[in-house]
Design a protein around this motif. Sequence first.
Motif, PDB file in Angstrom:
ATOM      1  N   PHE A   1      41.852  37.187  48.238  1.00 11.83           N
ATOM      2  CA  PHE A   1      43.249  37.549  48.766  1.00 11.83           C
ATOM      3  C   PHE A   1      44.056  37.016  47.740  1.00 11.83           C
ATOM      4  CE2 PHE A   1      47.466  37.221  50.460  1.00 11.83           C
ATOM      5  CZ  PHE A   1      47.669  38.688  50.666  1.00 11.83           C
ATOM      6  N   LEU A   2      44.081  35.545  47.473  1.00 10.70           N
ATOM      7  CA  LEU A   2      44.752  34.797  46.461  1.00 10.70           C
ATOM      8  C   LEU A   2      44.269  35.415  44.995  1.00 10.70           C
ATOM      9  CD1 LEU A   2      44.694  31.271  47.923  1.00 10.70           C
ATOM     10  CD2 LEU A   2      46.716  32.933  47.986  1.00 10.70           C
ATOM     11  N   LEU A   3      43.083  35.847  44.649  1.00 15.88           N
ATOM     12  CA  LEU A   3      42.682  36.459  43.634  1.00 15.88           C
ATOM     13  C   LEU A   3      43.262  37.687  43.255  1.00 15.88           C
ATOM     14  CD1 LEU A   3      39.045  35.036  43.377  1.00 15.88           C
ATOM     15  CD2 LEU A   3      40.653  34.270  41.746  1.00 15.88           C
ATOM     16  N   MET A   4      43.298  38.416  44.212  1.00 18.04           N
ATOM     17  CA  MET A   4      43.952  39.570  44.208  1.00 18.04           C
ATOM     18  C   MET A   4      45.525  39.582  43.882  1.00 18.04           C
ATOM     19  SD  MET A   4      43.847  42.747  47.354  1.00 18.04           S
ATOM     20  CE  MET A   4      44.920  41.717  48.400  1.00 18.04           C
ATOM     21  N   MET A   5      46.013  38.606  44.458  1.00 16.22           N
ATOM     22  CA  MET A   5      47.586  38.603  43.971  1.00 16.22           C
ATOM     23  C   MET A   5      47.699  37.811  42.927  1.00 16.22           C
ATOM     24  SD  MET A   5      49.257  39.729  46.435  1.00 16.22           S
ATOM     25  CE  MET A   5      48.203  40.773  47.087  1.00 16.22           C
ATOM     26  N   GLY A   6      46.744  37.286  41.937  1.00 14.62           N
ATOM     27  CA  GLY A   6      46.949  36.714  40.894  1.00 14.62           C
ATOM     28  C   GLY A   6      46.679  35.392  40.628  1.00 14.62           C
ATOM     29  N   ALA A   7      46.315  34.742  41.533  1.00 10.59           N
ATOM     30  CA  ALA A   7      46.170  33.307  41.473  1.00 10.59           C
ATOM     31  C   ALA A   7      45.247  32.804  40.572  1.00 10.59           C
ATOM     32  CB  ALA A   7      45.873  32.680  42.777  1.00 10.59           C
ATOM     33  N   PRO A   8      45.238  31.789  39.821  1.00  6.64           N
ATOM     34  CA  PRO A   8      44.354  31.333  38.775  1.00  6.64           C
ATOM     35  C   PRO A   8      43.082  30.378  39.400  1.00  6.64           C
ATOM     36  CG  PRO A   8      46.075  29.926  38.753  1.00  6.64           C
ATOM     37  CD  PRO A   8      46.519  30.967  39.954  1.00  6.64           C
ATOM     38  N   LEU A   9      42.403  31.128  40.109  1.00  5.41           N
ATOM     39  CA  LEU A   9      41.237  30.500  40.818  1.00  5.41           C
ATOM     40  C   LEU A   9      39.970  31.250  40.658  1.00  5.41           C
ATOM     41  CD1 LEU A   9      43.060  30.285  44.531  1.00  5.41           C
ATOM     42  CD2 LEU A   9      42.818  28.352  42.953  1.00  5.41           C
ATOM     43  N   GLY A  10      39.932  31.805  39.532  1.00  5.33           N
ATOM     44  CA  GLY A  10      38.723  32.616  39.096  1.00  5.33           C
ATOM     45  C   GLY A  10      37.561  31.786  38.814  1.00  5.33           C
TER      46      GLY A  10
ATOM     47  N   THR B   1      39.939  33.147  34.583  1.00  2.00           N
ATOM     48  CA  THR B   1      40.904  32.244  35.123  1.00  2.00           C
ATOM     49  C   THR B   1      41.449  33.084  36.359  1.00  2.00           C
ATOM     50  OG1 THR B   1      40.753  30.780  33.435  1.00  2.00           O
ATOM     51  CG2 THR B   1      42.333  30.448  35.503  1.00  2.00           C
ATOM     52  N   ALA B   2      42.219  33.947  36.019  1.00  2.00           N
ATOM     53  CA  ALA B   2      42.891  35.075  36.610  1.00  2.00           C
ATOM     54  C   ALA B   2      42.404  36.341  36.615  1.00  2.00           C
ATOM     55  CB  ALA B   2      44.597  34.884  36.294  1.00  2.00           C
ATOM     56  N   PHE B   3      42.208  37.005  37.859  1.00  2.45           N
ATOM     57  CA  PHE B   3      41.444  38.437  37.518  1.00  2.45           C
ATOM     58  C   PHE B   3      42.305  39.187  36.954  1.00  2.45           C
ATOM     59  CE2 PHE B   3      38.053  36.402  39.699  1.00  2.45           C
ATOM     60  CZ  PHE B   3      37.172  37.344  39.971  1.00  2.45           C
ATOM     61  N   PRO B   4      42.082  40.194  36.072  1.00  2.00           N
ATOM     62  CA  PRO B   4      42.723  41.286  35.478  1.00  2.00           C
ATOM     63  C   PRO B   4      42.967  42.258  36.461  1.00  2.00           C
ATOM     64  CG  PRO B   4      40.392  41.206  34.582  1.00  2.00           C
ATOM     65  CD  PRO B   4      40.431  40.118  35.593  1.00  2.00           C
ATOM     66  N   LEU B   5      44.068  43.156  36.379  1.00  2.00           N
ATOM     67  CA  LEU B   5      44.285  44.060  37.366  1.00  2.00           C
ATOM     68  C   LEU B   5      43.320  45.185  37.799  1.00  2.00           C
ATOM     69  CD1 LEU B   5      47.884  44.668  36.126  1.00  2.00           C
ATOM     70  CD2 LEU B   5      47.308  43.415  38.114  1.00  2.00           C
TER      71      LEU B   5
ATOM     72  N   VAL C   1      38.220  45.039  43.616  1.00  2.68           N
ATOM     73  CA  VAL C   1      36.861  44.177  43.971  1.00  2.68           C
ATOM     74  C   VAL C   1      37.465  43.053  44.843  1.00  2.68           C
ATOM     75  CG1 VAL C   1      34.927  42.769  43.239  1.00  2.68           C
ATOM     76  CG2 VAL C   1      35.646  44.811  41.966  1.00  2.68           C
ATOM     77  N   ASN C   2      38.284  42.343  44.516  1.00  5.03           N
ATOM     78  CA  ASN C   2      38.912  41.163  45.417  1.00  5.03           C
ATOM     79  C   ASN C   2      39.501  41.826  46.573  1.00  5.03           C
ATOM     80  OD1 ASN C   2      40.095  39.952  42.382  1.00  5.03           O
ATOM     81  ND2 ASN C   2      38.500  39.141  43.666  1.00  5.03           N
ATOM     82  N   LEU C   3      40.042  43.027  46.643  1.00  5.41           N
ATOM     83  CA  LEU C   3      40.357  43.472  48.028  1.00  5.41           C
ATOM     84  C   LEU C   3      39.278  43.846  48.786  1.00  5.41           C
ATOM     85  CD1 LEU C   3      42.514  44.778  49.946  1.00  5.41           C
ATOM     86  CD2 LEU C   3      42.299  46.617  48.618  1.00  5.41           C
ATOM     87  N   ALA C   4      38.164  44.594  48.248  1.00  2.34           N
ATOM     88  CA  ALA C   4      37.035  44.855  48.669  1.00  2.34           C
ATOM     89  C   ALA C   4      36.496  43.610  49.628  1.00  2.34           C
ATOM     90  CB  ALA C   4      36.019  45.729  48.112  1.00  2.34           C
ATOM     91  N   LEU C   5      36.253  42.703  48.704  1.00  2.33           N
ATOM     92  CA  LEU C   5      35.698  41.369  49.504  1.00  2.33           C
ATOM     93  C   LEU C   5      36.300  40.658  50.230  1.00  2.33           C
ATOM     94  CD1 LEU C   5      34.150  40.114  45.857  1.00  2.33           C
ATOM     95  CD2 LEU C   5      32.877  41.001  47.737  1.00  2.33           C
TER      96      LEU C   5
END
Length: 135
Positions: A22-31, A40-44, A49-53
């Motif tokens: 969820f945090l990755l989906m919101m753009g947190a730099p936890l990649g 580091t931060a997932f591209p839009l 995929v982060n939502l699905a996971l």
Amino acid sequence: MKIKLLASASALLWFSQAILHFLLMMGAPLGRFVFGGVYTAFPLWLRPVNLALFLLWTFFGYSYLLYGGVLKSSWQEKTLARIIQFVTVFLGLAACFNFFVSNSFFEKYVTGSITFLAFLISLSLLYNHKQKSPT
């Protein structure tokens, strides 16, 4: 009581992974903790995929709570057992991937350790649940 504790521990680990996605989906730099640490931060374009996971990991955590009897369930015991068996196999494969394939230090040692711990707890839950059930 032991089964409820194991199920709760498994669910907690799944929910923690769901929060990570969820945090990755919101753009947190936890990649660095997932996907081989490529981003580091997932591209839009990759955030769905982060939502699905996030949804899948939440479902798995919920399934553990149902299987362990922490929450009341109208699901058949056999269905829940198959879900947990499938997830346990997935955890074993994911732990192997994290430890032996990933190039990311954080995925290898942090996420890999969490995945391996979840695998061991899941195996123990399956074993103890089977011992409790009459055959």
